[in-house]
Enzyme design. Structure first.
Site, PDB file in Angstrom:
ATOM      1  N   GLY A  56     -58.547 -27.710  41.173  1.00 21.85           N
ATOM      2  CA  GLY A  56     -59.472 -28.331  42.117  1.00 21.85           C
ATOM      3  C   GLY A  56     -59.065 -29.767  42.370  1.00 21.85           C
ATOM      4  N   HIS A  57     -57.778 -29.964  42.575  1.00 20.28           N
ATOM      5  CA  HIS A  57     -57.246 -31.284  42.894  1.00 20.28           C
ATOM      6  C   HIS A  57     -55.809 -31.133  43.394  1.00 20.28           C
ATOM      7  CE1 HIS A  57     -56.429 -30.822  38.449  1.00 20.28           C
ATOM      8  NE2 HIS A  57     -55.214 -30.943  38.950  1.00 20.28           N
ATOM      9  N   ALA A  58     -55.243 -32.245  43.844  1.00 21.04           N
ATOM     10  CA  ALA A  58     -53.823 -32.276  44.237  1.00 21.04           C
ATOM     11  C   ALA A  58     -53.191 -33.493  43.575  1.00 21.04           C
ATOM     12  CB  ALA A  58     -53.709 -32.375  45.760  1.00 21.04           C
ATOM     13  N   ARG A 103     -54.686 -27.245  44.534  1.00 21.16           N
ATOM     14  CA  ARG A 103     -54.596 -25.986  43.796  1.00 21.16           C
ATOM     15  C   ARG A 103     -55.885 -25.696  43.047  1.00 21.16           C
ATOM     16  NH1 ARG A 103     -51.287 -28.773  40.387  1.00 21.16           N
ATOM     17  NH2 ARG A 103     -50.708 -29.704  42.355  1.00 21.16           N
ATOM     18  N   MET A 128     -55.559 -36.509  43.411  1.00 19.87           N
ATOM     19  CA  MET A 128     -56.544 -36.550  44.491  1.00 19.87           C
ATOM     20  C   MET A 128     -57.591 -35.509  44.093  1.00 19.87           C
ATOM     21  SD  MET A 128     -54.204 -36.817  47.901  1.00 19.87           S
ATOM     22  CE  MET A 128     -52.750 -36.018  47.223  1.00 19.87           C
TER      23      MET A 128
END
Ligand code: T46
Length: 143
Positions: A56-58, A103, A128
């Site tokens: 749940g981030h990049a 992802r 992010m």
């Protein structure tokens, strides 16, 4: 390639070496030879409760190889335009995740282990974590 311009199609499955014997198997990953970055950090996710989602981030710079060292799980890759789901369920396959890709990891099987080889040490500034900020970041690199 500018990390903001990456697409889900830049993420690929890498077939890893598998040495088989009657005593079991061994898979070896070596810097540069097996994967296209130098490994500076290794971590693994385990004891993941049923129904739990991770990720749940990049990342802005981080490159990773994700391996289902045991069991299986899904990786949903998202470049802001296209989503692609990859199921990892073989300890001799790794998913190369390039920077600039949102992802989410889900559908972990009981007892699964997600092994991660990463190009950089932990740096919270590389994350992010807001999906809106991620979309804004990707928009800057359009055209
Ligand atoms: C990814 C999936 C597969 C550290 O202190 N050091 C570390 O090296 C890491 C990875 C995490 N942490 C701390 C920071 C957070 O408070 O552990 C906590 C959870 O970290 P994170 O949000 O990164 O956890 P996941 O499992 O959601 O995501 C991680 C990777 O960061 C991510 O890039 O793809 O594993």
């Amino acid at each position: 390639m500018k990390t903001g311009k990456t697409s889900v199609y830049d993420c690929s499955i890498i077939e890893l070496d598998k040495h088989h014997s009657d005593a079991g198997n061994i898979t070896v990953i070596e810097n540069q030879d097996t994967i296209p970055f130098e490994v500076n950090r290794v971590y693994y996710l385990y004891d993941i409760p049923g129904g739990q989602e991770r990720g749940g981030h990049a990342h802005k710079e981080l490159r990773q190889l994700l391996v289902a060292a045991s069991g299986s799980f899904d990786v949903v890759l998202n470049d802001g335009s296209v989503k692609r789901t990859v199921t990892l369920n073989r300890p001799y396959q790794g998913l190369l995740v390039v920077p600039g890709i949102w992802r989410e990891l889900n559908d972990f099987s009981s007892g699964s282990v997600c092994l991660v080889l990463a190009s950089h040490k932990y740096d919270e500034a590389d994350y992010m974590r807001s999906y809106e900020d991620f979309l804004e970041y990707k928009r800057q690199f359009l055209n």
